[in-house]
Motif scaffolding. Structure first.
Motif, PDB file in Angstrom:
ATOM      1  N   TRP A  85       3.672  12.808   1.493  1.00  0.00           N
ATOM      2  CA  TRP A  85       2.745  13.501   2.393  1.00  0.00           C
ATOM      3  C   TRP A  85       2.923  12.910   3.780  1.00  0.00           C
ATOM      4  N   CYS A  90       0.838  -1.203   0.000  1.00  0.00           N
ATOM      5  CA  CYS A  90       0.000   0.000   0.000  1.00  0.00           C
ATOM      6  C   CYS A  90       0.873   1.253   0.000  1.00  0.00           C
ATOM      7  N   ASP A 115      -2.836   5.024   7.337  1.00  0.00           N
ATOM      8  CA  ASP A 115      -3.474   5.966   8.249  1.00  0.00           C
ATOM      9  C   ASP A 115      -3.401   5.418   9.680  1.00  0.00           C
ATOM     10  N   LEU A 130       5.777   3.473   1.086  1.00  0.00           N
ATOM     11  CA  LEU A 130       4.827   4.488   1.575  1.00  0.00           C
ATOM     12  C   LEU A 130       5.058   5.845   0.929  1.00  0.00           C
ATOM     13  N   GLU A 131       3.969   6.427   0.471  1.00  0.00           N
ATOM     14  CA  GLU A 131       3.997   7.782  -0.065  1.00  0.00           C
ATOM     15  C   GLU A 131       3.188   8.740   0.806  1.00  0.00           C
ATOM     16  N   LEU A 132       2.154   8.217   1.457  1.00  0.00           N
ATOM     17  CA  LEU A 132       1.277   9.023   2.311  1.00  0.00           C
ATOM     18  C   LEU A 132       1.215   8.375   3.683  1.00  0.00           C
ATOM     19  N   LEU A 133       1.585   9.129   4.708  1.00  0.00           N
ATOM     20  CA  LEU A 133       1.569   8.594   6.073  1.00  0.00           C
ATOM     21  C   LEU A 133       0.883   9.594   6.990  1.00  0.00           C
ATOM     22  N   TYR A 134      -0.166   9.120   7.648  1.00  0.00           N
ATOM     23  CA  TYR A 134      -0.975   9.955   8.537  1.00  0.00           C
ATOM     24  C   TYR A 134      -0.738   9.511   9.976  1.00  0.00           C
ATOM     25  N   ILE A 139       8.174   8.948   0.865  1.00  0.00           N
ATOM     26  CA  ILE A 139       7.123   9.730   1.526  1.00  0.00           C
ATOM     27  C   ILE A 139       6.956  11.075   0.818  1.00  0.00           C
ATOM     28  N   SER A 155      -0.226   4.117   1.056  1.00  0.00           N
ATOM     29  CA  SER A 155      -0.656   5.005   2.138  1.00  0.00           C
ATOM     30  C   SER A 155      -0.998   4.195   3.384  1.00  0.00           C
TER      31      SER A 155
END
Length: 117
Positions: free
Chosen positions: A69, A20, A24, A43-47, A67, A22
């Motif tokens: 975001w 994945c 969250d 990972l490109e988006l990590l919340y 990463i 991203s």
């Protein structure tokens, strides 16, 4: 990590297995970054908003070079890693930091070419 540690590890394991881009982990009561998270190079988006993080591992940005975001709002961060080489080679575009205890950002962060917040 506090409450829900097994849930967090399950999220990370699933993200790894599915490659994945991203993840969250918002409001998961994390007090530290799980070591297995640093294995998710895709990972490109990590919340990570709304946790209890006080610091990031020194190798955070070098371990997660894709990463773009990163949402670190509303944690307890007092500083960010000062890894100049990692900042030069990372893909970071958006870094959200409001609601932390940061007094100063590392000069090395200026090496990120297309960063906004």
């Amino acid at each position: 990590m506090e409450t829900g540690e097994s849930d967090v590890l399950e999220f990370i394991t699933s993200a790894s297995a599915l490659s994945c881009p991203s993840l969250d982990l918002t409001h998961k009561r994390l007090s530290c970054i799980p070591k297995c998270l640093l294995d998710l190079q895709q990972l490109e988006l990590l919340y990570l908003e709304g946790n209890f993080l006080c610091e990031l591992p020194e190798n955070f940005f070098s371990a997660l070079p894709n990463i773009k975001w990163l949402d670190l709002r509303n944690n307890r961060l007092a500083s960010l890693p000062a890894d100049a080489a990692a900042y030069k080679s990372c893909s970071l575009r958006n870094l959200l930091l409001e609601g932390n205890a940061l007094q100063k950002l590392p000069d090395e962060l200026g090496e990120v070419q297309h960063l906004s917040g």
